[in-house]
Scaffold this motif. Structure first.
Motif, PDB file in Angstrom:
ATOM      1  N   LYS A 128       0.863  -1.302  -0.028  1.00 47.85           N
ATOM      2  CA  LYS A 128       0.038   0.062  -0.006  1.00 47.85           C
ATOM      3  C   LYS A 128       0.890   1.255  -0.074  1.00 47.85           C
ATOM      4  O   LYS A 128       1.777   1.399   0.785  1.00 47.85           O
ATOM      5  CB  LYS A 128      -0.977  -0.092   1.173  1.00 47.85           C
ATOM      6  N   GLN A 129       0.407   2.325  -0.738  1.00 47.55           N
ATOM      7  CA  GLN A 129       1.223   3.633  -1.118  1.00 47.55           C
ATOM      8  C   GLN A 129       0.812   4.713  -0.045  1.00 47.55           C
ATOM      9  O   GLN A 129       1.430   5.588   0.382  1.00 47.55           O
ATOM     10  CB  GLN A 129       1.419   3.807  -2.395  1.00 47.55           C
ATOM     11  N   TYR A 130      -0.813   4.825  -0.048  1.00 48.88           N
ATOM     12  CA  TYR A 130      -1.291   5.946   0.573  1.00 48.88           C
ATOM     13  C   TYR A 130      -1.601   5.493   1.888  1.00 48.88           C
ATOM     14  O   TYR A 130      -2.763   4.761   2.098  1.00 48.88           O
ATOM     15  CB  TYR A 130      -2.784   6.386  -0.324  1.00 48.88           C
ATOM     16  N   LEU A 131      -1.156   5.869   2.954  1.00 46.27           N
ATOM     17  CA  LEU A 131      -1.324   5.592   4.355  1.00 46.27           C
ATOM     18  C   LEU A 131      -2.164   6.264   4.982  1.00 46.27           C
ATOM     19  O   LEU A 131      -2.187   7.387   4.800  1.00 46.27           O
ATOM     20  CB  LEU A 131       0.045   5.260   5.108  1.00 46.27           C
ATOM     21  N   PRO A 170       5.027   3.647   3.388  1.00 44.56           N
ATOM     22  CA  PRO A 170       4.348   3.123   2.058  1.00 44.56           C
ATOM     23  C   PRO A 170       5.139   2.394   0.974  1.00 44.56           C
ATOM     24  O   PRO A 170       6.382   2.382   1.072  1.00 44.56           O
ATOM     25  CB  PRO A 170       4.344   4.778   1.513  1.00 44.56           C
TER      26      PRO A 170
END
Length: 580
Positions: A399-402, A430
């Motif tokens: 996942k990149q958008y935390l 991220p």
């Protein structure tokens, strides 16, 4: 005639019942030269402050009622009318305040579930969480405040109000940074025929279709309002073209009806509906010819802080789905919260989990990277893994958008003490790769949590991997049994339309669903129930206008409204307007 610049310098406490409110100009306005008045932008009489504030608040409440969750979607065609009427003729500062009021009412009602989320995850007292919620909503309301300010600036510089509002509205949706993004176009998610233009311009174009209808209705309201004000003006005031602030037409006549705004307001929804009917037929035909697959979804309904039965539930439910004919199974975000070592996660996950499943599965879990120095805490990733039929790990997506406060604490790495104040906040890092999960010749664009409501991010995912299926792993249990899971689903449905692909959403506590390429829900779960879903999807690829040009037209629109806010409308255009 009072110019917009003169309005901006008026004392805010001017008596609305006094001479100016009746249409009489200030002395300095009477002394202005006729040539200057004729070339100045035609001013309009703003509504009194209290009435304008009330109308702005009403629009905020309408916004909430028409939005997913409440789903009274026809309100979206007129919910902005009170705000548009209230904004007319206001100074930029007042216009920004009116937009903020509308946004604050909308967010405080529409995002009521933030209070419980903050209480659970921060550990702070309820009264303090209510304060944090109000602060967050006050910030999120800044998006509509930006719309109001841009509109006020552009109108004060002589640009057409309807054009300025439309450009300001789409720009505010595009550029204003939000913790919880949302888009006005999602209001019509239950009327999919109106949402099909998303494959041309994303949620922004769907929103603009609704804005066009609102502008047309607001034009009718303002026309009637101006006619009433003209009749109420003192005898003889209407004969002086520069005496009555509401007059924008030759002496002796009321404000002309802007028939172009009405035409666009009627044509835009009508054309969008016709396009929707035609595109739905074409996409349905393409889907019927595409390769089918039966997909299973495991919804474990695990408690946020008690997941002792996670492995048992997922393994048993997945085996049942495999026996029922599932060709692919999808688990929810961090469905098995065990942290696997990055150096050995492939063998550890296969040995302890996926070798027992008997069906290809997208697994939600956590991968931990040990630090080179034992005194450091290492790095954790919220991860989706692609497991093959024998349980072998074929791919990984991090996942990149935390999510702030849930997966990380702002400034927490800089000030570690903050984690002692908010012990339930996570410490994730991220990911960086946009590569799809590959399996059996297919490519799955994977999104975790609210990444599926970010159109620009999904555009990049699709452009990078050219997937034939969209997959989302989510855990909305954070927000309780509220409207939030349904709002999340509604916002995510747009991604299926924008890219004409099936979307599979597996959530911990609901709403799990399969969405077809025209935005219809094929099958969905209940909320806060342990369930297994089985539904049909198809592997599809398509090139859409929005997927190709992405947000370039909307950034161009942002440049245009910025220019309108900074520069006065050219003199010759204003003369043409007055002459017409």
């Amino acid at each position: 005639m009072t110019t917009a610049h003169q309005q901006e310098s008026e004392a805010p406490g001017a008596d609305p019942a006094g001479g100016e409110a009746a249409g009489l100009p200030r002395p300095e306005a009477r002394d202005a030269s006729a040539a200057s008045a004729a070339s100045a932008p035609s001013a309009v009489r703003p509504l009194p402050a209290r009435l304008a504030y009330g109308l702005a608040a009403l629009s905020g409440f309408f916004y909430f009622l028409g939005f997913p969750g409440m789903d009274l979607w026809p309100i979206a065609f007129f919910g902005l009318v009170p705000l548009i009427v209230a904004l007319r003729g206001q100074t930029p500062g007042r216009a920004a305040l009116l937009g903020w009021i509308a946004g604050f009412v909308m967010t405080m009602t529409g995002f009521y579930w933030l209070l419980e989320m903050l209480r659970v995850f921060s550990g702070f007292p309820t009264i303090l969480c209510a304060l944090f919620m109000a602060i967050l909503c006050a910030y999120q309301a800044g998006r509509i405040a930006l719309c109001g300010w841009l509109y006020g600036r552009a109108e004060a510089r002589g640009w057409p109000g309807p054009v300025a509002f439309a450009l300001a509205f789409v720009t505010s949706e595009l550029v204003f940074p939000l913790l919880f993004p949302w888009y006005y176009g999602a209001s019509v998610h239950n009327a999919p025929v109106m949402g099909q233009v998303a494959d041309l311009g994303g949620p922004y174009l769907v929103g603009l279709v609704l804005v066009a209808a609102n502008l047309a209705l607001a034009e009718l309201v303002m026309f009637r309002l101006d006619r009433g004000l003209l009749r109420a003006a003192p005898p003889g005031a209407h004969r002086d073209p520069h005496a009555y602030r509401g007059a924008v037409s030759p002496p002796g006549r009321g404000r002309p009806l802007n028939r172009a705004v009405l035409a666009v307001g009627v044509a835009a929804p009508a054309l969008a509906a016709v396009y929707g009917v035609l595109r739905m037929r074409a996409v349905d035909a393409a889907a019927a010819a595409a390769e089918p697959i039966t997909i299973g979804i495991v919804q474990p309904n695990l408690a946020l802080f008690d997941r002792r039965n996670a492995v048992k539930i997922h393994v048993n439910r997945t085996r049942e789905l495999a026996k029922q004919g599932a060709g692919l199974v999808v688990w929810s975000e961090a469905g098995v919260p065990q942290a696997f070592r990055e150096s050995a996660y492939k063998t550890e996950v296969q040995r302890s989990l996926t070798s027992r499943l008997g069906v290809p599965t997208v697994v939600g879990t956590v991968v931990h990277r040990l630090p080179p120095n034992t005194h450091e805490r290492g790095v954790s990733f919220n991860t989706a893994l692609m497991a093959g039929e024998e349980g072998e790990i074929l791919g990984r997506y991090d996942k990149q958008y935390l999510l702030a406060f849930g997966e990380y604490l702002p400034l927490g790495d800089t000030i570690p003490y903050l984690y002692t104040l908010s012990p339930n906040s996570g410490r994730f890092s991220p990911g960086t790769s946009l590569a799809p999960l590959e399996w059996n010749g297919h490519r799955l664009a994977t999104m975790i949590c609210y990444e599926d409501i970010l159109p620009h991010f999904v555009n990049k995912l699709v452009a990078e991997g050219d997937p034939d299926l969209l997959v989302n792993l989510t855990n909305d249990a954070w927000f309780g049994d509220t409207t939030e899971p349904w709002i999340h689903l509604a916002l995510a449905k747009m991604r299926a339309i924008e890219h004409r692909r099936y979307l599979v959403r597996a959530t911990n506590s609901g709403v799990s669903a399969i969405v077809d390429p025209v935005g219809r829900v094929v099958v969905h779960s209940d909320t806060f129930k342990e369930q297994s879903l089985l539904g049909d999807a198809r592997f599809m690829r398509a090139r859409t206008v929005y997927g190709t040009v992405q947000d370039i037209p909307w950034y161009a629109a942002a440049v245009v409204i910025a220019a309108m806010a900074l520069f006065t409308r050219p003199e010759r255009w204003r003369r043409q307007r007055v002459a017409g």
